[in-house]
Design a protein around this motif. Structure first.
Motif, short mmCIF file in Angstrom:
data_model
loop_
_atom_site.label_atom_id
_atom_site.label_comp_id
_atom_site.label_asym_id
_atom_site.label_seq_id
_atom_site.Cartn_x
_atom_site.Cartn_y
_atom_site.Cartn_z
N LEU A 139 -6.98 16.79 3.40
CA LEU A 139 -5.79 17.13 4.18
C LEU A 139 -5.53 18.63 4.09
O LEU A 139 -5.38 19.18 2.99
CB LEU A 139 -4.58 16.34 3.69
N LEU A 140 -5.48 19.26 5.24
CA LEU A 140 -5.35 20.72 5.31
C LEU A 140 -3.97 21.08 5.86
O LEU A 140 -3.58 20.63 6.94
CB LEU A 140 -6.44 21.30 6.22
N ASP A 141 -3.21 21.88 5.09
CA ASP A 141 -1.92 22.36 5.57
C ASP A 141 -2.12 23.30 6.76
O ASP A 141 -3.10 24.06 6.81
CB ASP A 141 -1.18 23.11 4.46
N LEU A 142 -1.20 23.25 7.70
CA LEU A 142 -1.28 24.08 8.90
C LEU A 142 -0.41 25.31 8.76
O LEU A 142 0.64 25.28 8.10
CB LEU A 142 -0.84 23.26 10.13
N ALA A 143 -0.82 26.38 9.42
CA ALA A 143 -0.12 27.66 9.28
C ALA A 143 1.33 27.57 9.73
O ALA A 143 2.21 28.19 9.13
CB ALA A 143 -0.86 28.73 10.08
N GLU A 144 1.60 26.79 10.77
CA GLU A 144 2.96 26.70 11.29
C GLU A 144 3.82 25.72 10.48
O GLU A 144 5.02 25.61 10.72
CB GLU A 144 2.94 26.25 12.74
N ALA A 145 3.22 24.99 9.55
CA ALA A 145 3.92 24.00 8.72
C ALA A 145 4.80 23.08 9.56
O ALA A 145 5.99 22.91 9.28
CB ALA A 145 4.76 24.70 7.65
N VAL A 173 -11.79 14.41 13.57
CA VAL A 173 -10.67 15.01 12.84
C VAL A 173 -9.41 14.65 13.60
O VAL A 173 -9.46 14.25 14.77
CB VAL A 173 -10.82 16.54 12.71
N ALA A 174 -8.26 14.78 12.94
CA ALA A 174 -7.01 14.37 13.58
C ALA A 174 -5.84 15.08 12.93
O ALA A 174 -5.92 15.51 11.77
CB ALA A 174 -6.82 12.86 13.49
N LEU A 175 -4.74 15.17 13.67
CA LEU A 175 -3.48 15.65 13.12
C LEU A 175 -2.67 14.42 12.72
O LEU A 175 -2.31 13.61 13.57
CB LEU A 175 -2.72 16.49 14.15
N LEU A 177 -9.38 15.78 7.64
CA LEU A 177 -10.80 16.08 7.79
C LEU A 177 -11.63 15.10 6.95
O LEU A 177 -11.16 14.61 5.92
CB LEU A 177 -11.10 17.50 7.32
N PRO A 178 -12.86 14.84 7.34
CA PRO A 178 -13.74 14.02 6.50
C PRO A 178 -13.98 14.70 5.15
O PRO A 178 -14.02 15.93 5.07
CB PRO A 178 -15.04 13.94 7.30
N ALA A 179 -14.11 13.91 4.14
CA ALA A 179 -14.31 14.45 2.79
C ALA A 179 -15.78 14.80 2.58
O ALA A 179 -16.47 14.21 1.74
CB ALA A 179 -13.85 13.45 1.74
N GLU A 180 -16.27 15.80 3.32
CA GLU A 180 -17.64 16.26 3.18
C GLU A 180 -17.63 17.61 2.45
O GLU A 180 -16.64 18.34 2.49
CB GLU A 180 -18.31 16.42 4.54
N PRO A 181 -18.72 17.96 1.83
CA PRO A 181 -18.77 19.27 1.16
C PRO A 181 -18.44 20.40 2.13
O PRO A 181 -18.96 20.45 3.25
CB PRO A 181 -20.21 19.36 0.67
N GLU A 182 -17.56 21.29 1.73
CA GLU A 182 -17.14 22.37 2.61
C GLU A 182 -18.30 23.28 2.98
O GLU A 182 -18.27 23.93 4.03
CB GLU A 182 -16.01 23.17 1.95
N SER A 183 -19.35 23.30 2.16
CA SER A 183 -20.49 24.15 2.48
C SER A 183 -21.21 23.65 3.73
O SER A 183 -21.86 24.43 4.44
CB SER A 183 -21.47 24.18 1.31
N LEU A 184 -21.11 22.33 4.00
CA LEU A 184 -21.76 21.77 5.18
C LEU A 184 -20.89 21.92 6.42
O LEU A 184 -21.38 22.02 7.53
CB LEU A 184 -22.09 20.28 4.94
#
Length: 298
Positions: free
Chosen positions: A259-265, A242-244, A175-182
């Motif tokens: 980088l966000l971990d995915l539920a299915e790992a 965004v991309a995997l 994901l882009p490194a933008e503030p999560e609030s946005l």
């Protein structure tokens, strides 16, 4: 005695499908290939090819010959490997097909280590997509391939190829490194409204990514298509998509992506494959060992 070079042309036709493809691969003209195969028919006294529209089709007798030619080539490859093994130094050329992220993550260190430890081994590298490279290694265009396999999307198996896993890497949402609030994205499902970049249709990674999104309950808005994962990264870093992304891509570099971990790992498998008939080649064996060492630390 049948002429082995003409028999090889027949096998090439079985592998590549058309006279034009055989001619291109072997630097012949189509007419020269056709003439050689006509001569082979005279030598065997058997019809080997039949017209099928604008193409030609192998007869059952030709298929029998092709199978025998494969056995002959395997025998010759084993003989060459044993001859090299009898030498006092490890020598030879290893032709390797490799996909982009493995080329960036593994090959610089592997080539350097090979040059230091086995100076008489010459490694030739060509970038290829994994499915294409596996077939070309089976067809003898390459001695070895470094390929990938995504979860629930098995890479093709070809007879006579020995496959060995090198490593696995996690696949995460970049994901882009933008503030999560946005832009609050804390799961795959919450990225449903965002633009995506993926590899072109037909790629294993594209199939995997689309299926993962669909299991999360949405159809991804794929606005950008490219096979270049470095372009994927730049589009994400600049806030356009965004991309995997598999973790191997980050080897040796930093990024501003979140980088966000995915539920299915999910994890991708990276493996090498080479023909069993070439397994005794000291040069190929040495390079494969070095690849394993490099992958263990990458």
């Amino acid at each position: 005695m049948l002429e082995i070079r003409r028999l090889i042309l027949l096998r090439e036709l079985a592998v590549r499908g058309t006279l034009a493809a055989v001619a291109e691969a072997l630097n012949f003209t189509p007419s020269a290939v056709s003439q050689q195969l006509s001569q082979l028919e005279k030598e065997t006294g058997t019809v080997l090819l039949r017209k099928a529209g604008r193409r030609v089709r192998l007869t059952p007798q030709a298929e029998v010959l092709v199978a025998s030619v494969g056995e002959v080539l395997d025998t010759l490859e084993r003989a060459e490997a044993r001859l090299q093994a009898a030498a006092t130094r490890v020598t030879g050329t290893v032709r390797v097909a490799v996909f982009q992220s493995a080329a960036l993550a593994f090959m610089p260190a592997a080539l350097r280590a090979t040059a230091e430890r086995f100076p008489d081994v010459r490694v030739v590298m060509v970038q290829r997509e994994p499915e294409e490279a596996l077939r070309e290694t089976w067809a003898r265009d390459f001695d070895m391939v470094i390929a990938e396999q995504y979860p629930a999307h098995a890479a093709p198996h070809h007879p006579g190829l020995d496959r060995r896993d090198l490593t696995t890497d996690a696949i995460r949402l970049a994901l882009p490194a933008e503030p999560e609030s946005l832009r609050p994205v804390d799961s795959l499902a919450s990225a449903r409204q965002m633009p995506w970049v993926m590899e072109p249709r037909g790629a294993a990674s594209r199939h995997f990514a689309e299926q993962l999104c669909r299991r999360a309950g949405f159809e991804p808005d794929v606005r950008y298509e490219t096979a270049d994962l470095q372009a994927h990264i730049r589009l994400v870093e600049t806030g356009n998509a965004v991309a995997l992304i598999p973790d191997l891509v980050w080897a040796g570099r930093s990024t501003s992506c979140r980088l966000l971990d995915l539920a299915e790992a999910p994890r991708r498998t990276i493996f090498t494959a080479q023909r069993l008939s070439g397994a005794e080649s000291p040069a190929a064996r040495a390079f494969r060992q070095i690849l394993g060492e490099v992958a263990a630390t990458a």
